[in-house]
Design an enzyme around this catalytic site. Structure first.
Site, PDB file in Angstrom:
ATOM      1  N   TYR A 157      -3.910  12.414 -41.786  1.00  0.00           N
ATOM      2  CA  TYR A 157      -4.631  11.981 -42.985  1.00  0.00           C
ATOM      3  C   TYR A 157      -5.121  13.212 -43.738  1.00  0.00           C
ATOM      4  O   TYR A 157      -5.880  14.020 -43.192  1.00  0.00           O
ATOM      5  CB  TYR A 157      -5.803  11.071 -42.596  1.00  0.00           C
ATOM      6  CG  TYR A 157      -5.353   9.811 -41.894  1.00  0.00           C
ATOM      7  CD1 TYR A 157      -5.136   8.636 -42.605  1.00  0.00           C
ATOM      8  CD2 TYR A 157      -5.088   9.806 -40.524  1.00  0.00           C
ATOM      9  CE1 TYR A 157      -4.689   7.484 -41.971  1.00  0.00           C
ATOM     10  CE2 TYR A 157      -4.649   8.659 -39.878  1.00  0.00           C
ATOM     11  CZ  TYR A 157      -4.446   7.501 -40.603  1.00  0.00           C
ATOM     12  OH  TYR A 157      -4.002   6.370 -39.977  1.00  0.00           O
ATOM     13  N   ALA A 201     -11.720  16.622 -44.626  1.00  0.00           N
ATOM     14  CA  ALA A 201     -12.812  15.750 -44.192  1.00  0.00           C
ATOM     15  C   ALA A 201     -14.171  16.341 -44.564  1.00  0.00           C
ATOM     16  O   ALA A 201     -15.090  15.624 -44.959  1.00  0.00           O
ATOM     17  CB  ALA A 201     -12.727  15.509 -42.689  1.00  0.00           C
ATOM     18  N   VAL A 243      -7.269  13.452 -38.576  1.00  0.00           N
ATOM     19  CA  VAL A 243      -7.885  13.641 -39.886  1.00  0.00           C
ATOM     20  C   VAL A 243      -8.046  15.144 -40.113  1.00  0.00           C
ATOM     21  O   VAL A 243      -8.601  15.849 -39.275  1.00  0.00           O
ATOM     22  CB  VAL A 243      -9.263  12.954 -39.902  1.00  0.00           C
ATOM     23  CG1 VAL A 243     -10.001  13.234 -41.199  1.00  0.00           C
ATOM     24  CG2 VAL A 243      -9.121  11.459 -39.655  1.00  0.00           C
ATOM     25  N   CYS A 244      -7.558  15.652 -41.254  1.00  0.00           N
ATOM     26  CA  CYS A 244      -7.668  17.091 -41.539  1.00  0.00           C
ATOM     27  C   CYS A 244      -9.131  17.499 -41.682  1.00  0.00           C
ATOM     28  O   CYS A 244      -9.874  16.927 -42.486  1.00  0.00           O
ATOM     29  CB  CYS A 244      -6.936  17.423 -42.834  1.00  0.00           C
ATOM     30  SG  CYS A 244      -7.261  19.114 -43.391  1.00  0.00           S
ATOM     31  N   VAL A 245      -9.530  18.506 -40.942  1.00  0.00           N
ATOM     32  CA  VAL A 245     -10.946  18.895 -40.923  1.00  0.00           C
ATOM     33  C   VAL A 245     -11.416  19.432 -42.268  1.00  0.00           C
ATOM     34  O   VAL A 245     -12.523  19.095 -42.726  1.00  0.00           O
ATOM     35  CB  VAL A 245     -11.231  19.910 -39.784  1.00  0.00           C
ATOM     36  CG1 VAL A 245     -10.432  21.190 -39.948  1.00  0.00           C
ATOM     37  CG2 VAL A 245     -12.719  20.234 -39.700  1.00  0.00           C
TER      38      VAL A 245
END
Lengths: 120, 97, 130, 120, 130, 97
Positions: free
Chosen positions: C39, C82, C77-79
């Site tokens: 994501y 995010a 989820v891409c940090v």
């Protein structure tokens, strides 16, 4: 309450994005506030009114029937751009509710008469 | 290769950009299915490209938009399983966002 | 065949997340493997457990969580994305001095390298976005 | 580690949306993973490389300089669509880094040779 | 003159939120009044206090909060749009059985009627979106 | 009335749609400022509309995109304060999203 002329300008296709549906929620609230509400459908927005929407396959809640309910809220001013319909190979008979088909220039004139333009 | 297009050809240049690559397989999804519809100003362009590209359109998206019965001859409707097959059959895919 | 999926838009606003979900289900139904779902961009907003969609509509976040549980999917989820958009797990909460988390079950936050690894390890990487 | 051919296909203007910048972050990571990375600029994506970006007025972090740093990461395959440049009245001299200007058809051929296409 | 502003996109992804902020500042600098800023569609994502943007970039949420505090702005997040996207205050948390809140200071969650009221009460309503 | 356009004319139909309303004031912002630039395929259309529409373009957005020195003659650059004035001077505004 003050009554103002609100026009919702719908230019996006349904389902690909949520704007069409969330715009309709604004229309219903504006009607509940007893404002003078009209809707203009331009460009891909005319697809919102296309008859026969079956959204089961994409599992997104369909809202074709809500257009028919607008009359109960006294929202009856629905204007559709003739050029946008024709470009897409559509006619008024393809639409799920009765609308007034106008030229883009005439819709432009109606826009000039509004107090508030909300665009989606 | 497979080109996946999810944009209406009446608002965006995605279809034109995909066609300009030359040849291949095109899958129309989401608002991209408007390119698969008969009678509009874009029909001629799509028909003209049917020789170079093999066209598919996602059935669920056509039906959601009330267009299941207006697909241009030569474009093949597919379901999500068919979408998976198209991805599997083509070595690479480009989504024209 | 081994698939990975990149989801670039958030729930409800764009159909990208819906199509990605239907595609993922179809991949699994065909007997293929899903190596990872990544994501990115607004796609990270698929991973908040704080949504309460209308009862007569689909629950996009919950159905991703359910799919992950049923099929032991790796949903990342891409940090960086995010952090920009406020998707937070326990570790991120502590690291960035936040006072709450909102990450939904079945998702984990990690680096963009996980997307590149998905590209390397998978036979196919399919992008859904706007 | 396996090396694959990754191409990032950039089709969106900078700053109006974040895609151009977040795509660049992917490029840097892919390079750090020692993949064979190339970038294609098509349509409004060519604007990403326009010289002279001054973002102080919009208060968004500019990233023109990052293009120049790509060489340090051994990312040197930058392909720009000729038709997209010409349509916008731009030429290679307007761009902030050296690029290879190719026809859209030739970029299409390069796309066919990739293992992974990431589109933004 | 009395202005209201409608913000239809979330932070960072689209410039809409940036332009709306610059516009709001210019409205105030000109001596006009801002009746209300209303956040709709993904615009509700401007109102999460859980973001941690890179230190060399602007902090979109924090600067909205600061502007609201300095100018006593009424910043309203649409409740229906917020529920779909997971923006939650104390009241919404209890009502929907959630376990956390993420609403940033200076924002309040309320109904779409607040947008219509803004249209009625203001001399101008300007829309920023995608 | 004031038409606010934030979309590139090379990708979207927003400029065409605004022009089709007839006449008025157009402010180009965000990616809409690409319509204000000399030398491209859209220049002719914009120049042809300069009689019917008064055009403005947001300076900050032109500069961000490296285009501050390429504005078509007859289009007036404005800052955010000028944006506010345009909204105040026109009774209504339509954002062509």
């Amino acid at each position: 309450m003050t009554t103002k002329k609100f026009m919702m300008v719908n230019r996006k296709a349904p389902y690909g994005t949520i704007y069409a549906w969330e715009a309709l929620e604004v229309v219903l609230i504006a009607a509940a506030f007893e404002q003078d509400v009209s809707l203009a459908f331009l460009d891909d927005g005319v697809y919102q009114l296309k008859k026969g929407q079956q959204t089961k396959g994409i599992e997104i809640k369909g809202f074709e029937k809500t257009w028919g309910a607008l009359e109960d809220y006294d929202v009856t001013q629905l204007y559709v751009a003739r050029e946008s319909l024709e470009e897409r190979g559509l006619s008024a008979e393809d639409l799920t509710v009765p609308v007034e088909v106008l030229s883009r220039a005439d819709i432009g004139k109606l826009m000039e008469e509004q107090d508030v333009l909300l665009s989606f | 290769m497979l080109h996946i297009i999810n944009k209406s050809p009446y608002d965006r240049c995605a279809v034109d950009s995909a066609l300009a690559t030359g040849a291949g397989v095109i899958l129309l999804i989401e608002d991209g299915v408007y390119a698969a519809v008969k009678g509009g100003a874009e029909e001629k362009k799509i028909k003209g490209a049917l020789g170079r590209f093999k066209f598919y359109a996602l059935i669920a998206d056509l039906e959601a938009r009330g267009l299941g019965d207006r697909v241009i001859d030569g474009i093949t409707p597919v379901d999500y399983a068919g979408f998976v097959d198209l991805v599997a059959e083509n070595k690479t895919c480009q989504s024209w966002l | 065949m081994k698939f990975s999926i990149l989801v670039n838009e958030g729930p409800y606003t764009h159909q990208a997340s819906d199509t990605a979900y239907q595609f993922a289900k179809a991949v699994l139904a065909k007997g293929h493997e899903i190596f990872r779902i990544f994501y990115y961009h607004d796609g990270v907003n698929n991973a908040t457990r704080l949504t309460t969609p209308p009862q007569d509509d689909r629950n996009i976040v919950a159905r991703w969580s359910k799919l992950a549980e049923e099929h032991k999917l790796d949903m990342v989820v891409c940090v960086a994305a995010a952090q920009r958009r406020g998707i937070v797990d326990e570790g991120e909460m502590k690291r960035n001095g936040k006072d709450a988390t909102n990450l939904a079950p079945g998702f984990r936050i990690s680096g963009l390298g996980q997307l590149i690894e998905a590209g390397i390890q998978s036979d196919r990487l399919v992008v859904f976005g706007d």
